[in-house]
Design an enzyme around this catalytic site. Structure first.
Site, PDB file in Angstrom:
ATOM      1  N   CYS A 169    -112.332 -63.556 -21.812  1.00  0.00           N
ATOM      2  CA  CYS A 169    -113.279 -64.207 -20.909  1.00  0.00           C
ATOM      3  C   CYS A 169    -114.178 -65.200 -21.638  1.00  0.00           C
ATOM      4  O   CYS A 169    -114.752 -66.105 -21.023  1.00  0.00           O
ATOM      5  CB  CYS A 169    -114.148 -63.163 -20.215  1.00  0.00           C
ATOM      6  SG  CYS A 169    -113.228 -61.944 -19.256  1.00  0.00           S
TER       7      CYS A 169
ATOM      8  N   ASP B 210    -104.625 -55.811 -17.266  1.00  0.00           N
ATOM      9  CA  ASP B 210    -104.185 -56.871 -16.365  1.00  0.00           C
ATOM     10  C   ASP B 210    -102.761 -56.707 -15.864  1.00  0.00           C
ATOM     11  O   ASP B 210    -102.320 -57.478 -15.013  1.00  0.00           O
ATOM     12  CB  ASP B 210    -104.309 -58.232 -17.062  1.00  0.00           C
ATOM     13  CG  ASP B 210    -105.742 -58.633 -17.339  1.00  0.00           C
ATOM     14  OD1 ASP B 210    -106.648 -57.888 -16.921  1.00  0.00           O
ATOM     15  OD2 ASP B 210    -105.962 -59.679 -17.972  1.00  0.00           O
TER      16      ASP B 210
END
Length: 461
Positions: free
Chosen positions: A51, A293
């Site tokens: 991120c 994910d």
């Protein structure tokens, strides 16, 4: 269990948040004499913040290593056998072993396991079109991807960048490239940027991006990427226009990286992610877990499976997996879909369902939008804030909240995230005892103003 060994072996595929959190937690609960841990990572880095990559590219974070939470050496010092630059290419579920290939030498070998963790993450979507793999075209998912993009930016003489897609990564990368002095065009096939918001809220993001000097092109589908004589990118082409480009960043989104799992016949959900139970154990497989994910999770608001690739979830999954492998007990109940981002000083937040999510789930609802300020209106530097709230018809149950505003707007979404998790109604939210002082909030916090309006609408129906 393989009885030729005196201790169990845990094999972990993937060296980032979910995989190494699972390995580390399992190691805390079981020492090397009880549990051998072998982890495979095809890249150069472990336990890093994906991120944070846009902020590293944009210069807000000056040192790549600041994004790394735990180095390979630190993992190895804790008794985890970590094999970098090693890609797992095959799962043999019947034989309880994995085939791995050294990325640099090409050498292959099999490693047996008693317990397996699949944490293969997600992969950037690359459109199936001419030029998508050209030099200068970059997806941004790993630190290796970020380094490759920075290398291209250093080599490139031109200053024209095109970002394809306007989701979180696309918007954040557009700002990063603006900060690096590039002329940036964002090509988006949606009607407004940030499809995680409803279009009426996305238009506020559109205005902010153009105010930053970014050219937004909505309702446009990229059909091909043109290259020059040097095989490097030179333009992005849509149905009716051509945009010159010296570098292209793909911000279309990601898909679960479940190629291995699919080939092995493991259960996948409607979005292509692995399906697990509450303990993050792959459904129907007693000794295989998965997180991060590459999995689908339960949406607590809609009751449906969703793919939500966020580091917060991945770290929680890893902790739960490691606890269960280590002999403890932990479960992951699901998510409400909370996310925040920013464009320059504009903060963007959402949790719960958008209008189209609610329609898809078969829910009837009321929608309200209010304008307020981040602080008491008379207090210096009070900034405008827009809050949109969805509440279920008749019951008034909170379904979703979206917030766009300046400083102090984004993290207000956490109030709604807690309310969603607790199953509160808009009416119940109006009585929440939130902190108040003029430097922090109006007397009625903007989220509560929206709740009052939504509650009134539900009563009126």
């Amino acid at each position: 269990m393989n009885m030729s060994r005196t201790r169990e072996r845990l094999v972990v595929i993937g060296g980032d948040a979910a995989g190494m959190s699972a390995a580390s937690q399992a190691r805390r609960l079981k020492g090397p004499e009880e549990l051998e841990i072998v982890a495979f990572e095809r890249g150069h880095f472990t336990s890093y913040s994906a991120c944070g990559i846009p902020y590293w590219v944009g210069g807000d974070v000056t040192d790549r290593d600041r994004l790394i939470a735990r180095t390979p050496e630190e993992h190895r010092a804790r008794g985890i056998e970590l094999r970098l630059r090693t890609e797992v290419t095959e799962l043999d579920l019947g034989g309880q072993r994995v085939r791995a290939r050294d990325v640099d030498s090409g050498e292959e070998s099999w490693t047996s396991y008693d317990k397996l963790v699949i944490a293969t993450g997600a992969r950037p979507i690359r459109p199936d079109m001419p030029g998508a793999d050209a030099a200068g075209v970059h997806g941004v998912q790993t630190l290796d991807d970020g380094q490759a993009l920075l290398d291209t930016l250093e080599r490139t003489r031109g200053r024209r960048a095109v970002v394809v897609g306007a989701g979180y990564i696309g918007v954040e990368m557009a700002e990063a490239l603006i900060n690096r002095g590039y002329e940036v065009t964002v090509v988006n096939r949606g009607s407004e940027p940030m499809s995680t918001l409803d279009p009426d809220m996305g238009c506020l993001v559109h205005e902010a991006m153009e105010g930053l000097g970014i050219t937004m092109v909505n309702d446009a589908e990229v059909t091909k990427i043109l290259t020059g004589d040097d095989a490097a990118v030179r333009a992005v082409v849509t149905q009716d226009r051509e945009f010159p480009a010296d570098v292209v960043v793909l911000g279309i989104g990601v898909r679960p990286e479940t190629t291995l799992a699919k080939a092995a016949g493991l259960p996948l959900g409607p979005h292509g992610g692995l399906l697990t139970d509450r303990s993050m154990r792959v459904r129907g497989h007693e000794n295989i877990w998965s997180g991060g994910d590459c999995v689908e999770v339960l949406d607590l608001v809609s009751g449906q499976e969703r793919h939500i690739p966020l580091g917060t979830h991945a770290n929680k999954h890893g902790q739960i997996i490691g606890t269960n492998i280590g002999g403890g007990y932990a479960t992951f109940p699901g998510v409400v879909g909370t996310a925040v981002s920013k464009v320059c000083d504009l903060e963007i937040a959402r949790t719960g369902l958008r209008e189209k999510d609610a329609h898809r789930a078969g829910l009837r609802f009321h929608s309200v939008t209010i304008e307020s300020t981040s602080r008491a209106g008379y207090y210096p530097n009070a900034s405008p804030m827009t809050v949109k709230m969805l509440a279920e018809h008749r019951t008034g149950r909170l379904l979703g909240v979206q917030i766009v505003g300046r400083e102090g707007a984004g993290k207000r979404v956490d109030i709604a995230a807690v309310a969603l998790t607790a199953g509160m109604t808009a009416e119940q939210m109006t009585t929440l005892d939130l902190g108040y002082a003029p430097p922090f909030s109006p007397v009625w916090d903007p989220v509560l103003v929206a709740a009052r309006k939504a509650a009134a609408k539900v009563r009126g129906s």
